[in-house]
Each structure stands twice: as C-alpha cells, then as structure tokens.
Design a protein around this motif. Structure first.
Motif, PDB file in Angstrom:
ATOM      1  N   THR A   1     -20.011 -51.042  -8.842  1.00 12.33           N
ATOM      2  CA  THR A   1     -21.257 -50.651  -9.472  1.00 12.33           C
ATOM      3  C   THR A   1     -21.013 -49.770 -10.684  1.00 12.33           C
ATOM      4  OG1 THR A   1     -23.311 -49.441  -9.112  1.00 12.33           O
ATOM      5  CG2 THR A   1     -21.414 -48.730  -7.846  1.00 12.33           C
TER       6      THR A   1
ATOM      7  N   ARG B   1     -25.175 -45.377  -9.419  1.00 12.80           N
ATOM      8  CA  ARG B   1     -26.281 -45.386  -8.466  1.00 12.80           C
ATOM      9  C   ARG B   1     -27.313 -44.373  -8.925  1.00 12.80           C
ATOM     10  NH1 ARG B   1     -21.624 -46.190  -5.459  1.00 12.80           N
ATOM     11  NH2 ARG B   1     -21.696 -48.020  -4.088  1.00 12.80           N
TER      12      ARG B   1
ATOM     13  N   SER C   1     -28.518 -49.603  -6.960  1.00 17.95           N
ATOM     14  CA  SER C   1     -27.235 -49.663  -7.663  1.00 17.95           C
ATOM     15  C   SER C   1     -27.399 -50.550  -8.888  1.00 17.95           C
ATOM     16  CB  SER C   1     -26.137 -50.216  -6.756  1.00 17.95           C
ATOM     17  OG  SER C   1     -25.955 -49.397  -5.627  1.00 17.95           O
TER      18      SER C   1
ATOM     19  N   TYR D   1     -25.452 -52.933 -11.754  1.00 15.71           N
ATOM     20  CA  TYR D   1     -24.257 -53.737 -11.979  1.00 15.71           C
ATOM     21  C   TYR D   1     -24.341 -54.385 -13.362  1.00 15.71           C
ATOM     22  CZ  TYR D   1     -23.767 -53.367  -6.909  1.00 15.71           C
ATOM     23  OH  TYR D   1     -23.651 -52.898  -5.632  1.00 15.71           O
TER      24      TYR D   1
ATOM     25  N   ASP E   1     -29.635 -49.900  -2.734  1.00 14.58           N
ATOM     26  CA  ASP E   1     -28.551 -49.096  -2.168  1.00 14.58           C
ATOM     27  C   ASP E   1     -29.116 -48.359  -0.953  1.00 14.58           C
ATOM     28  OD1 ASP E   1     -26.265 -47.644  -1.652  1.00 14.58           O
ATOM     29  OD2 ASP E   1     -26.700 -46.120  -3.149  1.00 14.58           O
TER      30      ASP E   1
ATOM     31  N   THR F   1     -27.714 -44.559   0.389  1.00 13.10           N
ATOM     32  CA  THR F   1     -28.090 -43.256  -0.179  1.00 13.10           C
ATOM     33  C   THR F   1     -29.419 -42.773   0.373  1.00 13.10           C
ATOM     34  OG1 THR F   1     -26.891 -43.848  -2.201  1.00 13.10           O
ATOM     35  CG2 THR F   1     -28.419 -42.004  -2.335  1.00 13.10           C
TER      36      THR F   1
END
Length: 607
Positions: free
Chosen positions: A252, A255, A269, A271, A368, A371
């Motif tokens: 990634t 985040r 996340s 990318y 994500d 988290t």
C-alpha cells in the motif's frame, strides 16, 4: 466481498513523491509446497488443446515462471521450494517425507537452472533421487514451512504458502491427522502466514479436506461467505495466472481515514494503479571491488567554505521588489491546509465524470479493516449503494501529511469472477483526480472543413467494428522484453534467444477481414474517385521551403596554388598536388600530414 487481489506496483508518481517519509516495510516470502506423490506424476486427461504434462511438472513450471518474474519485478523477495510425500527426508526438524529443495533466498540463476534440470529429469531418476511416498502428514509439511519463515534473518512483510496437490483427501479415515492439519492451518493464520491451495485434477473435491483448512468454523459468517475457493484446473496457463495473483503481495502507498460525516469514519488503504514500466537505471560500480558506488552530495558556502545544512536554506517570493523569505518548514506548512484523509463532499452521477477530466494516474482505494473495526461492512455498503444508484462520491483527497490537496471522484468497481470462481476484478473505488479550473484551456480552431453526417456515420461504423476491451497486461513492451531477454540469456548461459512478439503492431490482414468493406465505403465518401491510397499525391513544396540555389563548386585544378592561397582554400588541394608544388621549390614533404603541407604552402607564399 472476497479477499483483495489487485496487481499494484510500488512505483509512485511524481506528485506522490513530494513530502512524507517512506521506510522499508520488509520482503515478501513465499514457500511453494509441492506434492510429490505417485499420483502427481501420472498424466491426466486434460481439456482439449491443453498439454499432457503431469501435475508435478505443471507445478514446477509455475514455480519457474514465478522465479523468472520475481527477478525482474521484485528481486528482493524470498522464495523457497519444499516437497512432501517423498521417500527422502531433508529438513531441520527431521519430519518424515518432507524435502526442502531450495532454502528461503532471493531468486537467482542457480535456482532457475536447478528447476529446469528437474523438469528434464525422468520419473525413474526422480524416484532414485527423491523417491515417492503417500503418507506424509500435512501438519508436518506446514510446520516445516513455518520453520523456514521463522529462521529467516530478513525482515518479512508478507508470508504465504502455495500448496500444489491433486489429492483431495490426504488422510482418509485418520481423524487425528485431519484435526492436526486444521489446527496448524489456524496457527498459520494467527501468525500472519497465508495458506493458498492450488488444487489440480478433474475430480478434485475441495470440500473433503482442504475447505475446512481455508475457511475456519470459528470465523464470523461474513468472513466465511467472503471466502470463495476457485475450481480445480489442469491448464498450465490458468494455474500460472492463479499463482501470479496469489503470490503477488500488494504494498500500500499508505493508510488513511475516510470521513463520511462528522464522527463517521472508516479506514482505507491506497494503492497505485497500472503505471508505465521503465528499464532499470544504470548503476556505477567500483572497478577494483565491483561494488556499487554511492554518491554523497555536500554543498558549501562559496565565501567561507562552510558546510551548509538543510536548516541553512530559505526560499523567497519576490513581492513589491522585496524578497519575502520562508524557511523550509514554513513552505511545507503552506500545503497543510486540511488534515490528511479522505472527506466526502457529496455525490454526482457517474455520467458527469468525462474521460477528458483525466489529469494524472488514478489510485485504488480499498478497505482496511485492521485499523478501524467494522470498516469492511461500511465500505461494502457504500460500494453497493454507489453501484446500484450509479453515482460517484466526490471527495477531498489528501493521502498523507504534507501532500497537496486534491479533489477526486471515486469511481465504484464491482467484483468480477471468471468461470472458475477466480477473482478477475477486485471490488473498490478508483480515485480519479479532478482537474482545477486552470487545467482547462480554450483552443482557437481555424475554420476547417467539417465532415458530413454520412462521413461521420461511416467512421463510427469502422471504429465500432474494431473496438475491443483494452487490458494493459495483454500488450508487452517489446523493448523491455528484449532487454530482459538479453539479460536472461547472459545469466543462464543461453546461446539462442526466443523471438519477442510485438503485439503493439497492428495486424493489417485481420483488420481488413473485419472492416474491409466499411473502409472502402469510408474512402469513397471522404476521398475523390481518382484517389489511390497506394500512390498518394505528392505535396507541392511551398515557397518558404524552396531550397536556395547551390553555389558552383570550385575546381582546384582550374586555379593556381597562389590564387587558392589568397582565397584561403589551399586545403581543397589533395596530398599529391601539395607535395608536387612543395617539391618543385625544394622543400621536404616526407612524413608530413596534409595539415602540415597546407601550412608549409601558406608560409612559403607568406599568406
């Protein structure tokens, strides 16, 4: 939603490299666990058009292709190859019927050549060297693989085990071994090691044993529903593609939080998408030790020779004939107008986002759940509603601290599976950056002739007939492929190279077969009847491009040496003429070059 399978690269764009600190997250480690039982060496009846290689050779070919790809894309990653169901035993814990062929190391030429020799090895020779068995404990094989990761001295960011087998029930009737295997699969998951089953065979029933290893009973219902196991395959291309998707670990860019409303946040996340690949840059090596030369840049004050530190620099903006100075920290703080994160501003119809709004490559946004717990459900609900109502969220996009403020449209993308239940397109949002008002330009077009409606319709028919769904992975860069092919031949001591196909060149014969009549119709509507595409009319040269008349060349034979010397054109004479003129005057010419002879002539005439 199934697990995320997105082929993202690590290269950042120019705008992504500004600010922020990036640290090395570790290397990706993969262990290929291959079944070496006698059934893996039997040629099976495959689909029409497929090869008849036994499953074991197909597994080795997949590992070979992965090593070749890793050397080019991720040469720092680690790979190991382990056999189970072998007569011979080679592992640190002495578990029976488990043989470590290659330790966990970076891919190299020696490992590739070893696999190529293994592909050429007859079944009888393999039996003599490694042997076959059928009673290996899956628990012991997985434990050996876990020990390989544990003993690695490198920092690992991702660990995975790829298990190749065509036996759907390795421990029939032995409940204890089945329970041990399932327990070890759970231990691997808790340790962050991903277990992937690459099952082969026409009659492989994944529900007998391996489904319980992948989908745990103690997981929640959402996780169980999200796990979809692909169908077994015998085709080498499908198997290689699955290995590529499963083995590739997504790194990634960062985040951050996605704020839907005050107090309503989820973790996502970011990318990178598909980017252009460049040839590796040249590296300078020290001639004695062949080590890489490292550069160190230092700047000194010109007046005193004092070494300058980053804190000694300031930037300025001239205003009112005065230089307004800013420190580097003050310059960075100018871009920190908003806190980092993604904030929802509203929704627009997906039809409002036009292709001409593209200003730079898009990013991919995926949930994500580690988290912020519960982010997966909120992300899935948002994606589902955006797809159902055909709307796009408009967001303020600040991926990290010190990044420039950008506005983006999140284009929703639904998950797509192929006919074998393999994920082809992942679910998520494409963050397409929107242009600012300054990015639009008004072009002044001259009064040019416009096409008639019939000509436009004829052109549309040609384009629609030649239209196809573009996929970047279907077109390789021939220059890059040739570059790596040459390096491959040098590293593996190969004298011949396979030709590199260039898929970017249009296939004219195929195009003519599809749109031959449509092209003729378009040509008749656009060009006059006398137009011949094979011999197009030549353009008349304009007055500005008419070449100037050439000056007549001077013939040295028609002029004397004295006249040429006055005009400074003695060098127009050849060596024989110069030597003959100087010898008549008793001057030495042996061993002299033309420049010396010309100078002697000039000195003799006093020019």
């Amino acid at each position: 939603m199934t697990e995320f399978e997105y082929d993202a690269d690590d290269n950042l764009g120019e705008d992504d490299e500004e600010g922020g600190s990036w640290t090395f997250g570790g290397r990706t480690a993969s262990v290929f666990l291959i079944d070496a039982s006698p059934a893996m060496f039997d040629s099976q009846s495959n689909d029409e058009g497929d090869d008849n290689d036994p499953p074991f050779q197909k597994a080795i070919k997949c590992v070979h292709a992965t090593l070749m790809r890793k050397i080019i894309t991720s040469d720092q990653d680690l790979i190991s190859v382990v056999f189970f169901n072998t007569r011979e035993t080679k592992n640190s814990t002495d578990f029976a019927n488990v043989y470590i062929l290659q330790d966990l190391e970076r891919p190299g030429a020696e490992k590739i050549l070893q696999l190529e020799e293994l592909l050429k090895l007859p079944t009888k020779e393999f039996d003599k060297k490694y042997g076959h068995a059928s009673g290996a404990n899956i628990h012991d094989a997985l434990r050996v693989c876990q020990g390989i990761f544990t003993k690695s001295s490198s920092r690992l960011s991702g660990q995975s085990i790829m298990l190749f087998t065509n036996c759907d029930d390795p421990h029939p009737g032995d409940n204890q071994k089945q329970r041990q295997a399932r327990q070890k699969a759970g231990d691997l998951k808790e340790a962050g090691i991903v277990l992937e089953i690459l099952h082969m065979g026409n009659h492989f029933d994944v529900k007998k044993f391996y489904q319980d290893m992948i989908i745990r009973d103690d997981e929640d219902e959402d996780s169980q529903e999200s796990m979809i196991l692909a169908d077994p395959t015998n085709r080498i291309d499908e198997l290689t593609d699955r290995v590529k998707r499963l083995e590739h670990k997504q790194r990634t860019m960062g985040r951050t939080t996605f704020t839907l409303a005050p107090g309503v946040e989820m973790a996502v996340s970011i990318y990178t998408g598909v980017r252009k690949t460049y040839k590796p840059s040249k590296v300078k090596l020290w001639k004695t030790t062949n080590e890489e030369v490292r550069y160190m840049k230092k700047e000194y004050l010109e007046e005193t020779g004092e070494l300058l530190l980053p804190s000694d620099y300031v930037k300025y903006q001239e205003y009112g004939k005065k230089k307004i100075k800013f420190t580097l920290d003050e310059v960075r703080s100018l871009s920190s107008i908003y806190p980092p994160g993604i904030e929802l501003l509203g929704f627009k119809s997906i039809k409002c986002i036009k292709p001409y709004m593209h200003v730079k490559p898009a990013n991919f946004v995926y949930v994500d759940d580690k988290t912020i717990e519960g982010s997966k459900k909120m992300f899935g609900a948002l994606l589902d509603r955006c797809l159902a109502r055909e709307v796009v969220p408009i967001v303020r996009f600040i991926p990290r601290r010190n990044a420039s403020v950008a506005w983006a449209a999140l284009i929703p993308q639904a998950e797509e599976l192929d006919e074998h239940n393999c994920q082809v397109v992942p679910p998520g949002f494409h963050a397409c950056f929107l242009p600012f008002a300054d990015d639009f330009r008004n072009l002044e077009m001259e009064n040019l002739p416009r096409a008639t409606p019939d000509q436009v319709d004829a052109a549309k028919a040609v384009i629609q007939k030649l239209h196809f769904k573009y996929q970047p992975e279907s077109f390789d860069n021939p220059s890059l492929q040739t570059h790596w092919r040459n390096i491959e031949a040098l590293a593996l001591n190969r004298s011949t190279l396979d030709p590199v196909p260039d898929h970017t060149v249009p296939t004219n014969d195929r195009i003519l077969r599809k749109v031959g009549k449509l092209l003729d119709n378009l040509r008749d509507l656009v060009y006059p009847p006398s137009y011949d595409p094979a011999n197009p009319p030549k353009k008349r040269p304009s007055a500005a491009s008419t070449p100037a008349p050439k000056k007549p060349k001077i013939d040295p034979k028609s002029m004397s040496v004295e006249d040429l010397a006055k005009e400074g054109k003695v060098d127009k004479l050849n060596m024989d003429q110069l030597k003959a003129w100087l010898q008549e005057r008793g001057m030495r010419v042996t061993g002299k070059k033309k420049a010396q002879l010309v100078q002697d002539v000039m000195d003799e005439l006093g020019v």
